[in-house]
Design a protein around this motif. Structure first.
Motif, mmCIF file in Angstrom:
data_model
loop_
_atom_site.group_PDB
_atom_site.id
_atom_site.type_symbol
_atom_site.label_atom_id
_atom_site.label_comp_id
_atom_site.label_asym_id
_atom_site.label_seq_id
_atom_site.Cartn_x
_atom_site.Cartn_y
_atom_site.Cartn_z
ATOM 1 N N VAL A 122 2.011 -6.824 -9.792
ATOM 2 C CA VAL A 122 2.721 -5.606 -10.217
ATOM 3 C C VAL A 122 2.768 -4.607 -9.057
ATOM 4 O O VAL A 122 3.823 -4.106 -8.686
ATOM 5 C CB VAL A 122 1.998 -4.959 -11.424
ATOM 6 N N HIS A 123 1.597 -4.373 -8.471
ATOM 7 C CA HIS A 123 1.505 -3.324 -7.423
ATOM 8 C C HIS A 123 2.220 -3.752 -6.147
ATOM 9 O O HIS A 123 2.790 -2.917 -5.445
ATOM 10 C CB HIS A 123 0.029 -3.019 -7.167
ATOM 11 N N ARG A 124 2.269 -5.054 -5.905
ATOM 12 C CA ARG A 124 3.007 -5.545 -4.727
ATOM 13 C C ARG A 124 4.518 -5.285 -4.937
ATOM 14 O O ARG A 124 5.213 -4.814 -4.044
ATOM 15 C CB ARG A 124 2.732 -7.050 -4.552
ATOM 16 N N ALA A 125 4.989 -5.536 -6.162
ATOM 17 C CA ALA A 125 6.427 -5.304 -6.448
ATOM 18 C C ALA A 125 6.751 -3.814 -6.339
ATOM 19 O O ALA A 125 7.787 -3.419 -5.783
ATOM 20 C CB ALA A 125 6.752 -5.833 -7.843
ATOM 21 N N GLN A 162 -0.556 2.926 1.779
ATOM 22 C CA GLN A 162 -0.313 1.989 2.887
ATOM 23 C C GLN A 162 -0.356 0.523 2.414
ATOM 24 O O GLN A 162 -0.158 -0.384 3.201
ATOM 25 C CB GLN A 162 -1.408 2.170 3.963
ATOM 26 N N SER A 163 -0.707 0.328 1.130
ATOM 27 C CA SER A 163 -0.844 -1.069 0.665
ATOM 28 C C SER A 163 -0.759 -1.134 -0.859
ATOM 29 O O SER A 163 -1.018 -0.126 -1.545
ATOM 30 C CB SER A 163 -2.222 -1.611 1.081
ATOM 31 N N PRO A 164 -0.427 -2.323 -1.413
ATOM 32 C CA PRO A 164 -0.455 -2.496 -2.878
ATOM 33 C C PRO A 164 -1.853 -2.253 -3.459
ATOM 34 O O PRO A 164 -1.983 -1.754 -4.577
ATOM 35 C CB PRO A 164 -0.030 -3.954 -3.054
ATOM 36 N N GLU A 165 -2.864 -2.568 -2.674
ATOM 37 C CA GLU A 165 -4.246 -2.387 -3.163
ATOM 38 C C GLU A 165 -4.550 -0.903 -3.417
ATOM 39 O O GLU A 165 -5.261 -0.558 -4.365
ATOM 40 C CB GLU A 165 -5.251 -2.958 -2.142
ATOM 41 N N GLU A 166 -3.980 -0.042 -2.577
ATOM 42 C CA GLU A 166 -4.181 1.408 -2.800
ATOM 43 C C GLU A 166 -3.521 1.844 -4.099
ATOM 44 O O GLU A 166 -4.055 2.652 -4.855
ATOM 45 C CB GLU A 166 -3.550 2.193 -1.636
ATOM 46 N N ILE A 167 -2.348 1.271 -4.381
ATOM 47 C CA ILE A 167 -1.661 1.600 -5.642
ATOM 48 C C ILE A 167 -2.531 1.144 -6.808
ATOM 49 O O ILE A 167 -2.756 1.878 -7.766
ATOM 50 C CB ILE A 167 -0.270 0.927 -5.715
ATOM 51 N N ALA A 168 -3.066 -0.068 -6.692
ATOM 52 C CA ALA A 168 -3.893 -0.639 -7.772
ATOM 53 C C ALA A 168 -5.063 0.280 -8.085
ATOM 54 O O ALA A 168 -5.366 0.555 -9.253
ATOM 55 C CB ALA A 168 -4.391 -2.030 -7.367
#
Ligand code: GRF
Length: 202
Positions: A122-125, A162-168
């Motif tokens: 999800v966060h990557r998208a 800066q990354s999907p992980e930060e969004i997560a």
């Protein structure tokens, strides 16, 4: 006592957020998983909460959904909360618990939902679309993935990530805020549906 069953498949951080935040008129009467062992079950053990592993097809060590529904009836479960549960809920459960099953999704539905949209996917998208905000959604569960009426949403600014992980990470913090709040509103009978809209009273 308002009784909930929490369905998990992994880490269990939303289960823990519920356990750490709900008042004593709400009880987590059971934790259900498609697994026989997961970190979320370890959390259930810490709180001495009964655990149930469930599978649609016959599997040793697992209940089927008819058996689970019988147990839920004995436990007098008022609300089913999906918190990271990765399997689809069978139609017979949805029929039995009409408007009493909620799910938390780590994005702003109806965007970034549906089959395959779970976890970091999800966060990557969201990241790759260059979204400037994301957030969490709590919705009723019906017979189509991530499709039921939306109950609550909360956004978070991700313009600087800066990354999907930060969004997560940012979205998970939002989840831990809104899920216990919504469970409490259900326990207080303050969630209603009027003219196609879900209303949460203060
Ligand atoms: C959460 O991000 C939730 O939105 C999604 O699955 C994840 C579960 O995380 N449905 P946890 O197991 O509660 O930590």
């Amino acid at each position: 006592m308002y009784k909930i069953a929490v369905f998990v498949s992994g880490r269990g951080s939303n289960l823990r957020a519920i356990l750490d935040s709900i008042s004593n008129n709400i009880s987590v009467a059971g934790v259900v998983s498609d697994k026989v062992d997961c970190p979320a079950f370890a959390i259930a053990d810490q709180y001495n909460i009964p655990k149930f592993s469930v599978a649609e097809k016959p599997k040793s060590g697992y209940l089927n959904y008819d058996e689970l529904l019988r147990i839920f009836s004995e436990l007098k479960i008022d609300l089913i909360v999906l918190a990271g549960f990765l399997k689809k809920i069978p139609d017979k459960v949805i029929d039995e618990y009409e408007k009493k099953i909620i799910n938390i999704h780590p994005a702003l539905l109806p965007s970034f939902g549906g089959k395959g949209m779970y976890g970091i996917n999800v966060h990557r998208a969201v990241f790759n679309r260059s979204c400037q905000v994301s957030g969490a959604t709590i919705h009723f569960v019906d017979k189509i993935y991530d499709n039921g009426k939306i109950i609550a949403q909360k956004t978070v600014d991700i313009s600087d990530v800066q990354s999907p992980e930060e969004i997560a990470e940012r979205v998970l913090n939002i989840e831990h805020e809104i899920l216990p709040e919504v469970v409490t509103k259900f326990a207080e009978n303050k969630v209603t549906i009027k003219d196609n809209r879900v209303i949460i009273q203060n």
